[in-house]
Design an enzyme around this catalytic site. Structure first.
Site, mmCIF file in Angstrom:
data_model
loop_
_atom_site.group_PDB
_atom_site.id
_atom_site.type_symbol
_atom_site.label_atom_id
_atom_site.label_comp_id
_atom_site.label_asym_id
_atom_site.label_seq_id
_atom_site.Cartn_x
_atom_site.Cartn_y
_atom_site.Cartn_z
ATOM 1 N N GLU A 107 57.325 46.322 2.381
ATOM 2 C CA GLU A 107 56.624 45.588 1.333
ATOM 3 C C GLU A 107 55.364 46.345 0.902
ATOM 4 O O GLU A 107 54.654 46.923 1.707
ATOM 5 C CB GLU A 107 56.234 44.218 1.900
ATOM 6 C CG GLU A 107 55.546 43.371 0.877
ATOM 7 C CD GLU A 107 55.675 41.883 1.175
ATOM 8 O OE1 GLU A 107 56.565 41.482 1.946
ATOM 9 O OE2 GLU A 107 54.875 41.134 0.638
ATOM 10 N N CYS A 122 48.348 48.256 -1.894
ATOM 11 C CA CYS A 122 48.330 48.009 -0.453
ATOM 12 C C CYS A 122 49.640 48.561 0.097
ATOM 13 O O CYS A 122 50.720 48.072 -0.250
ATOM 14 C CB CYS A 122 48.201 46.502 -0.226
ATOM 15 S SG CYS A 122 48.273 46.041 1.508
ATOM 16 N N CYS A 158 55.773 45.766 12.676
ATOM 17 C CA CYS A 158 54.553 46.157 13.387
ATOM 18 C C CYS A 158 54.665 45.738 14.841
ATOM 19 O O CYS A 158 55.096 44.627 15.132
ATOM 20 C CB CYS A 158 53.341 45.473 12.748
ATOM 21 S SG CYS A 158 51.771 45.973 13.506
ATOM 22 N N CYS A 175 49.731 40.589 16.483
ATOM 23 C CA CYS A 175 48.528 39.749 16.379
ATOM 24 C C CYS A 175 48.985 38.326 16.047
ATOM 25 O O CYS A 175 49.907 38.126 15.248
ATOM 26 C CB CYS A 175 47.588 40.287 15.304
ATOM 27 S SG CYS A 175 47.035 41.967 15.661
ATOM 28 N N CYS A 209 49.338 36.945 12.293
ATOM 29 C CA CYS A 209 49.892 37.838 11.268
ATOM 30 C C CYS A 209 51.413 37.755 11.200
ATOM 31 O O CYS A 209 52.097 37.901 12.219
ATOM 32 C CB CYS A 209 49.465 39.274 11.570
ATOM 33 S SG CYS A 209 50.132 40.471 10.389
ATOM 34 N N CYS A 262 46.962 39.357 2.610
ATOM 35 C CA CYS A 262 46.788 39.943 3.946
ATOM 36 C C CYS A 262 47.483 39.085 4.991
ATOM 37 O O CYS A 262 47.276 37.878 5.050
ATOM 38 C CB CYS A 262 45.317 39.978 4.339
ATOM 39 S SG CYS A 262 44.293 40.892 3.250
HETATM 40 N N1 SAH Z 1 47.418 46.939 11.282
HETATM 41 C C1 SAH Z 1 46.276 47.060 10.425
HETATM 42 C C2 SAH Z 1 46.551 46.548 9.005
HETATM 43 C C3 SAH Z 1 46.818 45.080 9.007
HETATM 44 S S1 SAH Z 1 46.737 44.133 7.513
HETATM 45 C C4 SAH Z 1 45.109 46.299 11.025
HETATM 46 O O1 SAH Z 1 45.307 45.576 11.992
HETATM 47 O O2 SAH Z 1 43.985 46.447 10.555
HETATM 48 C C5 SAH Z 1 45.095 44.094 6.982
HETATM 49 C C6 SAH Z 1 44.213 42.961 7.502
HETATM 50 O O3 SAH Z 1 44.780 41.647 7.306
HETATM 51 C C7 SAH Z 1 43.931 43.092 8.979
HETATM 52 O O4 SAH Z 1 42.563 42.938 9.213
HETATM 53 C C8 SAH Z 1 44.711 41.932 9.544
HETATM 54 O O5 SAH Z 1 44.248 41.539 10.795
HETATM 55 C C9 SAH Z 1 44.500 40.889 8.464
HETATM 56 N N2 SAH Z 1 45.393 39.735 8.590
HETATM 57 C C10 SAH Z 1 46.544 39.657 9.295
HETATM 58 N N3 SAH Z 1 47.059 38.415 9.175
HETATM 59 C C11 SAH Z 1 46.237 37.705 8.389
HETATM 60 C C12 SAH Z 1 46.255 36.369 7.880
HETATM 61 N N4 SAH Z 1 47.246 35.533 8.147
HETATM 62 N N5 SAH Z 1 45.245 35.981 7.075
HETATM 63 C C13 SAH Z 1 44.251 36.853 6.763
HETATM 64 N N6 SAH Z 1 44.184 38.119 7.203
HETATM 65 C C14 SAH Z 1 45.167 38.545 8.013
#
Ligand code: SAH
Length: 362
Positions: free
Chosen positions: A107, A128, A135, A139, A142, A354
């Site tokens: 995506e 983006c 991944c 987390c 996410c 995000c």
């Molecule tokens: N793996 C990378 C990129 C992740 S996406 C990282 O961890 O930084 C970019 C951002 O979106 C990251 O800070 C991630 O933690 C955040 N993110 C993930 N899930 C989210 C959610 N449900 N709501 C808001 N931000 C989120």
């Protein structure tokens, strides 16, 4: 741009990568390749222009090449994806599901916006990009992590996403954020290769590229050695180790103190400030005491906090704090002289914000 040390180091990395696929290769690499194919050197420059400026998808379509050679190389891959699905959110963000040559789906999101001067300023187009299929970091908040991990993306698969959005919008991409699916620093070699290509071949300034990481031990250190001018964003999300471990499994083996120490070293080496991303989860990490604790860590640290109010996902029952809660968190940080901004994610209605990226259509 102080590009010399960086580019020579990245060069030594990417020269080892075999081409084709041709996308992601520099003029020099393409020139070497055409010569290897028995063609004159100037064909390399032509090939570069057709790949990056004209967006050609098959070598058979390059009309400036002889018919005979086109037929010979017709099957050699340039490395472009195919569009599987596209949806436009009411705020103008466009979500793309792209099919890779092995059938995997990734995506990407195109986010049009204006600069600080509002509608009178030059319009921006941010992409983006994903760096992995899925991944492995898992987390808790996410969606990407919930779907598991398949593989790293290759350099050309990262660059392709930018060209795809650029072609669809018919507008030059001004910014790229490595914030799609995946953890960029687990795929550092191809991410560095893509950074180099986006900078040199697609023409996007390094300062307009942002790499976002949850933090992988020694990898920020490794990235710093390249003296890039890109922005490093670190997903901190918690002001202490206990809370961070609850949200981010990898925090168990990489304590917050070690992560912050590596970030400090990054600032020293590169002279670039670090952005700390902090997803705001109601009742979990959004209290004034959390803001104070965060400020204590960051005092005197050349950094900036980017708060991301949580974007809801099906598999987790966190809540986004209300506006007052968000405003008080901001206020505490400001009182503590910490630079802070709030990112209201775009594309929410298209599940393109995000943390919402996954490989299904909804
Ligand atoms: N793996 C990378 C990129 C992740 S996406 C990282 O961890 O930084 C970019 C951002 O979106 C990251 O800070 C991630 O933690 C955040 N993110 C993930 N899930 C989210 C959610 N449900 N709501 C808001 N931000 C989120």
């Amino acid at each position: 741009m102080s590009a010399t040390p960086l580019l020579s180091q990245v060069d030594s990395l990417t020269q080892e990568l075999p081409i084709p696929p041709l996308l992601g290769a520099t003029v020099a690499e393409l020139t070497a390749w055409v010569q290897q194919q028995g063609q004159p050197a100037y064909r390399g420059k032509q090939l570069h222009e057709w790949i990056y400026d004209k967006g050609v998808r098959s070598l058979a379509d390059i009309s400036v090449f002889s018919k005979q050679w086109r037929a010979e190389v017709a099957e050699i891959p340039i490395g472009r994806s195919t569009l599987h699905y596209r949806s436009v959110a009411p705020d103008g963000a466009v979500k793309y599901l792209l099919r890779l040559t092995d059938g995997q789906i990734i995506e990407s999101v195109g986010i049009p916006s204006f600069g600080r001067g509002g509608e009178n300023s030059k319009s921006r187009l941010t992409v983006c990009v994903s760096t992995q299929v899925g991944c492995p970091m898992a987390c808790d908040f996410c969606a990407t992590g919930k779907g598991g991990y398949k593989r790293n993306l290759a350099r050309h698969e990262i660059v392709d996403q930018v060209l795809t959005v650029q072609e669809d919008f018919q507008q030059r991409v001004s910014h790229v954020v490595f914030m799609g699916m995946g953890e960029p620093l687990l795929n550092i070699e191809h991410v560095l290769g893509a950074i180099k290509s986006l900078n040199q071949d697609v023409g996007i300034g390094q300062r307009s590229l942002t790499v976002s990481t949850v933090g992988i031990r020694d990898r920020i250190h490794q990235l710093a050695q390249h003296h890039l001018q890109v922005t490093l964003a670190v997903s901190l999300h918690a002001p202490n180790q206990t809370l961070r471990e609850q949200l981010i499994p990898s925090a168990h083996s990489y304590p917050i103190e070690d992560l912050l120490a590596e970030c400090r070293e990054y600032v020293e080496i590169t002279g670039r400030r670090v952005t700390f991303e902090y997803v705001l989860l109601a009742g979990v990490n959004d209290l004034p005491q959390h803001a104070l604790e965060l400020a204590r860590h960051l005092r005197g640290f050349q950094s900036h906090v980017n708060l991301i109010p949580y974007n809801p996902i099906q598999e987790a029952d966190y809540k986004r704090p209300n506006r007052d809660r968000i405003a008080s968190f901001v206020k505490v940080l400001e009182q503590q002289k910490i630079a802070v901004s709030v990112r209201y994610s775009r594309g929410l209605e298209a599940d393109a914000a995000c943390g919402q990226l996954r490989t299904s259509k909804n």
